[in-house]
Design a protein around this motif. Sequence first.
Motif, mmCIF file in Angstrom:
data_model
loop_
_atom_site.group_PDB
_atom_site.id
_atom_site.type_symbol
_atom_site.label_atom_id
_atom_site.label_comp_id
_atom_site.label_asym_id
_atom_site.label_seq_id
_atom_site.Cartn_x
_atom_site.Cartn_y
_atom_site.Cartn_z
ATOM 1 N N MET A 180 40.728 -35.263 30.930
ATOM 2 C CA MET A 180 40.588 -34.148 31.860
ATOM 3 C C MET A 180 40.098 -32.939 30.609
ATOM 4 N N ALA A 181 39.327 -32.268 30.933
ATOM 5 C CA ALA A 181 38.776 -31.134 30.405
ATOM 6 C C ALA A 181 39.895 -30.137 29.956
ATOM 7 N N ARG A 199 37.399 -37.636 23.108
ATOM 8 C CA ARG A 199 37.328 -37.555 21.697
ATOM 9 C C ARG A 199 36.336 -37.164 21.130
ATOM 10 N N GLU A 200 34.936 -37.337 21.723
ATOM 11 C CA GLU A 200 33.584 -37.157 21.197
ATOM 12 C C GLU A 200 33.622 -35.538 21.207
ATOM 13 N N THR A 201 33.956 -34.877 22.379
ATOM 14 C CA THR A 201 33.619 -33.346 22.779
ATOM 15 C C THR A 201 34.951 -32.565 22.350
#
Length: 438
Positions: free
Chosen positions: A1-2, A25-27
Motif C-alpha cells: 500500500m502506498a 521496495r523499488e519506489t
Amino acid sequence: MATIKFSTRGNNNPTKIYVRFVANRETDIKLATPLVINPIYFNNSSGKVRKVSQFLERDTLQNQLDTLEYFIISKYNENNVNGDIINKDWLNDCLNSHFNKGEKTDNNFIVNYCDLYIEKLELKTNDRTGELGTSKATITKYKTIKLKIIGFQEFKRHKYKLSEIDLKYRNDFLKYLLEVEKLGRNTAGRYIKFLKTICLDAQKSGYIVSPQLQQIKGFSVQIDKIYLNWDELTKLEEVNLKEKYLEDARDWLLIGCYIGQRVGDLLQLTSQNIKQIGKLDFIELIQQKTKKRVSILVHDKVKAILDKRNGEFPPIYSKNIESSKAKFNLYIKDICKEAKISEIISGARINPETSRKENGEFPKWELVTSHICRRSFATNYYGEIPTGLLLNVTGHSTEKEFLNYIGKTPIDYAQQMAVYWNIQSQKQEKESILRVAK
C-alpha cells in the motif's frame, strides 16, 4: 500500500517541508514541497505539524498537507491502474499540478527537444516535393524514437540533456534497444540515426550538444532481399485457390509484382487510375510517400486480371486502408504456402508469441510480406529495363539507393559489366566477319 510522510531537514527558519512517497521496495521517492515552516513547529516522527498554541497557522498548514497527501494517493491509484511509470518525475508532476506551478519547458533536455523537433516537422519544406509539412509516417517515426528515449531514461533513472548525447550514451542506448527492448539490429541502427538527426537540428538551432556528436553513427546490417522470381510468379498464377478472398489477394499480389508499388498505393487503385495514351494503357498514380506522379505501362499479366474482372481491380478488404494492408499481409502468406513456395532461406519473421522479429532459416512463404511486390518488380526487371526507367516506377531518388534496395553488390556490377563486354565483343566480331566477307 502506498504511503505518504512529511518531514523537514535542518534547523533553518523557515525550512521546506519534504514529502516522501513509498509504493513498494523499488519506489521510494522524496522531494521538497513549496510549503515552509519553522522546524520547531514540526514533528518529524509523526510527520505532522505540532499542536503548539503560539503557532496560529497550525490548522491551515496541516490541512494543506492532508489535502496534498490525498491528492498524491489519488493520482497514484489512477496512474498505477493505467500502467504509468511511477518515479521522481511523476511525483514532481503531482506537486506542480497540485500547487498550480507551471514548469517552463527546458529544451536543453533531449526529450523536450524531441517535442520541439516534431513540431518543426509540420513547418518543414519537403525536400522531394517542395511542399510544406512532413508525411505522417515521418512524424510517427520521430514520435516512436521519443518513446524509446523516454524508456531509456526510465531504465537509467536519469534525464539526459542534449550535451550528454555522446559516444557513451550512444553505446548504452544501443545496448538498451537490443537487450531490453529486444529490437532488431537494423531497427536499432535506424533509431541511432534518428537520434543524431534530432541532435544535429538542435545544434543548428544554437543549443549546446556534445563535441562527440559527429562521431555518433547509426548502422544497417545486410539482410537477404526476399523477392518472388518469374517461376514463383507462375506458380502463383497456376495455384488453385478455393476461397474468393484468397483469389482477390493473389490477384493483388500479382498486380503488385508487375507494377512495383508500395502496398498503400497498390490497394487504392481503381479503374479511374487506368489511362489510355494512343493504343497503350497506363496505370497513373501519385505515390503517397514520395508525392511523385508515376505512369506504369499495363503489363499483359495485369491486363488479363483486369479483363476477367470487367476492367476493375480486385476489391479491398476494408474501407480502412491500414486494415486492408494487414489482411493482405496475412493472406499472401497462405497463398504462397498453397503455391508451394517453400524453399528454406535465411530471413527474419515476427514471432507471434513475442511480437518481435527473429532471424533464422524459414520456408520462403513465411517471410513473404506486402513489400515483396515492389522488391520483386525491381529485382526481376533489373538488367532488362534501363535502371533510370525502373527508378521512375519504384520512386527511388538515386541509382545507388535503388541498387542497395535490391541488394546488388560490387560483384554483381562486375558480372553485369562482363556480360555487357561479352555482348559488345561478339557484336564487334560479327561486324569484322561481315566486313571481310564483303
